[in-house]
Design an enzyme around this catalytic site. Structure first.
Site, PDB file in Angstrom:
ATOM      1  N   LYS A   1       0.833  -1.201   0.000  1.00  0.00           N
ATOM      2  CA  LYS A   1       0.000   0.000   0.000  1.00  0.00           C
ATOM      3  C   LYS A   1       0.865   1.247   0.000  1.00  0.00           C
ATOM      4  O   LYS A   1       0.593   2.213  -0.728  1.00  0.00           O
ATOM      5  CB  LYS A   1      -0.919   0.008   1.221  1.00  0.00           C
ATOM      6  CG  LYS A   1      -1.808   1.251   1.312  1.00  0.00           C
ATOM      7  CD  LYS A   1      -2.284   1.531   2.708  1.00  0.00           C
ATOM      8  CE  LYS A   1      -1.203   2.167   3.559  1.00  0.00           C
ATOM      9  NZ  LYS A   1      -1.691   2.639   4.871  1.00  0.00           N
TER      10      LYS A   1
ATOM     11  N   HIS B   1      -3.679   6.610  15.358  1.00  0.00           N
ATOM     12  CA  HIS B   1      -3.866   5.862  14.111  1.00  0.00           C
ATOM     13  C   HIS B   1      -5.352   5.640  13.853  1.00  0.00           C
ATOM     14  O   HIS B   1      -6.196   6.365  14.363  1.00  0.00           O
ATOM     15  CB  HIS B   1      -3.073   4.552  14.173  1.00  0.00           C
ATOM     16  CG  HIS B   1      -1.643   4.719  13.739  1.00  0.00           C
ATOM     17  ND1 HIS B   1      -0.965   3.798  12.976  1.00  0.00           N
ATOM     18  CD2 HIS B   1      -0.768   5.724  13.953  1.00  0.00           C
ATOM     19  CE1 HIS B   1       0.260   4.217  12.743  1.00  0.00           C
ATOM     20  NE2 HIS B   1       0.406   5.391  13.337  1.00  0.00           N
TER      21      HIS B   1
ATOM     22  N   GLU C   1       3.156   0.006  12.580  1.00  0.00           N
ATOM     23  CA  GLU C   1       2.037  -0.728  11.992  1.00  0.00           C
ATOM     24  C   GLU C   1       2.074  -2.215  12.322  1.00  0.00           C
ATOM     25  O   GLU C   1       1.073  -2.920  12.177  1.00  0.00           O
ATOM     26  CB  GLU C   1       1.996  -0.532  10.468  1.00  0.00           C
ATOM     27  CG  GLU C   1       3.086  -1.249   9.687  1.00  0.00           C
ATOM     28  CD  GLU C   1       4.334  -0.430   9.489  1.00  0.00           C
ATOM     29  OE1 GLU C   1       5.094  -0.736   8.556  1.00  0.00           O
ATOM     30  OE2 GLU C   1       4.573   0.522  10.273  1.00  0.00           O
TER      31      GLU C   1
ATOM     32  N   SER D   1       4.890  10.403  10.418  1.00  0.00           N
ATOM     33  CA  SER D   1       5.910  10.636   9.391  1.00  0.00           C
ATOM     34  C   SER D   1       5.280  11.082   8.079  1.00  0.00           C
ATOM     35  O   SER D   1       5.963  11.643   7.214  1.00  0.00           O
ATOM     36  CB  SER D   1       6.720   9.363   9.162  1.00  0.00           C
ATOM     37  OG  SER D   1       5.913   8.331   8.611  1.00  0.00           O
TER      38      SER D   1
ATOM     39  N   SER E   1       7.991   5.857  12.495  1.00  0.00           N
ATOM     40  CA  SER E   1       7.949   5.177  11.192  1.00  0.00           C
ATOM     41  C   SER E   1       8.931   5.792  10.205  1.00  0.00           C
ATOM     42  O   SER E   1       8.600   6.010   9.030  1.00  0.00           O
ATOM     43  CB  SER E   1       6.519   5.204  10.623  1.00  0.00           C
ATOM     44  OG  SER E   1       5.606   4.624  11.522  1.00  0.00           O
TER      45      SER E   1
ATOM     46  N   ARG F   1      -4.760   2.453  18.965  1.00  0.00           N
ATOM     47  CA  ARG F   1      -4.429   1.027  18.907  1.00  0.00           C
ATOM     48  C   ARG F   1      -3.953   0.478  20.247  1.00  0.00           C
ATOM     49  O   ARG F   1      -4.139  -0.709  20.526  1.00  0.00           O
ATOM     50  CB  ARG F   1      -3.382   0.779  17.817  1.00  0.00           C
ATOM     51  CG  ARG F   1      -3.968   0.789  16.414  1.00  0.00           C
ATOM     52  CD  ARG F   1      -2.936   0.488  15.353  1.00  0.00           C
ATOM     53  NE  ARG F   1      -3.571   0.378  14.035  1.00  0.00           N
ATOM     54  CZ  ARG F   1      -2.923   0.501  12.888  1.00  0.00           C
ATOM     55  NH1 ARG F   1      -1.620   0.748  12.892  1.00  0.00           N
ATOM     56  NH2 ARG F   1      -3.558   0.380  11.735  1.00  0.00           N
TER      57      ARG F   1
END
EC number: 2.5.1.19
Length: 438
Positions: free
Chosen positions: A26, A343, A314, A171, A199, A347
């Site tokens: 992605k 996010h 992630e 980022s 990230s 999370r």
């Protein structure tokens, strides 16, 4: 969630042995789409191996809204990008829940001569965006609002120059500005002023792809990126498999004591391939890489681990799932991921709630989680409309009979084929595990 049925997560008492091919990245797909659009003054670009998912389809739709032509070139994963920037009056970009659309396209819209509205899913309105918009305003771009929905009032050009932003929340603030920076009149220098950028490999990916498109980027100074003004080259892009989406499948090999092979694993990648392999080795897996695949051989019983996931946030849901089903009593620490609270969902809170809801022991810390493995029981694992939460629940379900994933369809954000691929991986495996959690 109203109207959403639960997906019974398969469990297995026997080792999983499978060979899989993972669809395209992605992160690479959406960067290639933006660069191809910005290159249209130089010609038409093509993309092979593109991921087709909700996030990438949102990017395609958004670029079409901005006036670009994006069409299939033979197959869904082969794309052709042409046309040119020219949104219609009253254009509205739907960001959905895609952070890349939300953060990569406002700078593109600023180069147009129209006012473009940005909006998205209700959950997207809580995602950080203000630092990017403030950065654009500091560069002279007129913007109404500091969060979704907002309007970018394009005036045909952006002066560019030096801008200071705090990218400690994402980022993508840096990547979003850099992608368009070469088309700013004076180029662009970004100076990050906050705590460390999360990230960071994704910023390196942006720099690498810009250079592949003929753009000169200087990233030799810490927290400072300079993009020289100049054209973005039209070219052909080949997209690698999405290595982050491979992690749940590799994890199946770990938690079942089996072996899972991912074909097409790149020998060298701007994706966090090395970090993935190092994490799996921390849980006692044997990792073997060749020129054509990566194979992970797991051990069903493994101890806890301590891992800093700041650069690969992630992966946190999948790694938390691995920690939750480790040998009972094993303590794992996941650090460096405070930014995950912004996010698709918070999370850290979500993982803590779901692991504890199945009888586990998970505590939030300032920047991560401490998970003490414990025998788990069945129940509903909520996805929070978060693709990686849903995938993490599937990992837990392999070792825990009776787990049901709420809204497995949310995996369509990055991997629409996930439920079928998971079933195919387990084909021939026993569907229940009477000793799970032992």
């Amino acid at each position: 969630m109203d109207g959403v049925s639960n997906w019974p997560a398969p469990s297995t008492p026997t080792p999983v042995h499978a060979t899989l091919t993972i669809p395209g990245s992605k992160s690479q797909t959406n960067r290639a789409l933006v660069l191809a659009a910005l290159a249209t003054p130089q010609g038409t670009s093509t993309i092979s191996g593109a991921l087709r998912s909700r996030d990438t389809d949102l990017m395609i739709g958004a670029l079409q809204t901005l006036g670009f032509d994006v069409e299939s070139a033979g197959t869904d994963s082969d794309l052709r990008v042409g046309g040119g920037l020219g949104p219609a009056a009253g254009a509205r970009v739907d960001c959905g829940l895609a952070g890349t659309v939300l953060r990569f396209l406002p700078p593109v819209a600023a180069l147009s001569t129209e006012t473009v509205e940005f909006d998205g899913d209700e959950q997207a309105r809580a995602r950080p965006i203000a630092p990017l918009l403030a950065g654009l305003q500091a560069l002279g771009v007129r913007i109404d609002g500091d969060g979704l929905p907002f309007r970018v009032r394009g005036e045909g050009s952006v002066a560019g120059g030096t801008v200071e932003i705090d990218a400690s929340a994402s980022s993508q603030f840096v990547s979003g500005l850099m992608l368009s920076g070469a088309l700013f009149r004076d180029g662009l220098t970004i100076v990050h002023t906050g705590e460390s950028v999360p990230s960071a490999p994704h910023v390196a990916m942006t720099v690498s792809m810009l250079r592949d498109a003929g753009v000169e980027v200087d990233d030799t100074k810490t927290n400072r990126w300079t993009v020289r003004p100049g054209p973005v080259a039209a070219r052909h892009w080949t997209i690698e498999p999405d290595l982050s989406n491979a992690v749940p499948f590799l994890s199946a090999g770990v938690v079942s004591g089996g072996a899972v092979r991912i074909t097409g694993w790149p020998a060298v990648s701007t994706q966090p391939a090395g970090a993935i392999m190092a994490i799996l080795e921390k849980v006692g897996a044997v990792v073997r890489q060749t020129e054509s695949y990566l194979e992970v051989q797991g051990t069903r019983q493994y101890q806890g681990f301590d891992v800093d996931l700041h650069d690969v946030g992630e992966l946190t849901p999948a790694v938390a799932a691995l920690a939750a089903v480790a040998t009972p009593g094993a303590v794992s620490r996941l650090r460096g991921v405070a930014h995950l609270r912004g996010h698709e969902t918070d999370r850290l809170a979500a993982l803590s709630a779901e692991i504890n809801g199945l009888g586990g022991q998970c505590e939030e810390t300032d920047d991560g989680l401490v998970i003490t493995a414990a025998p788990l029981h069945g129940g509903v694992w909520h996805s929070y409309a978060d693709h990686r939460m849903a995938m993490a629940g599937a990992i837990v379900g392999l070792r825990t009979p009776g787990v049901e994933i709420e809204d497995i369809a949310t995996t369509a954000k990055t991997l629409p084929e996930f439920p079928q691929m998971w079933a195919d991986m387990l084909a021939g495996q026993t569907a229940t595990d009477p000793e799970a959690g032992a």
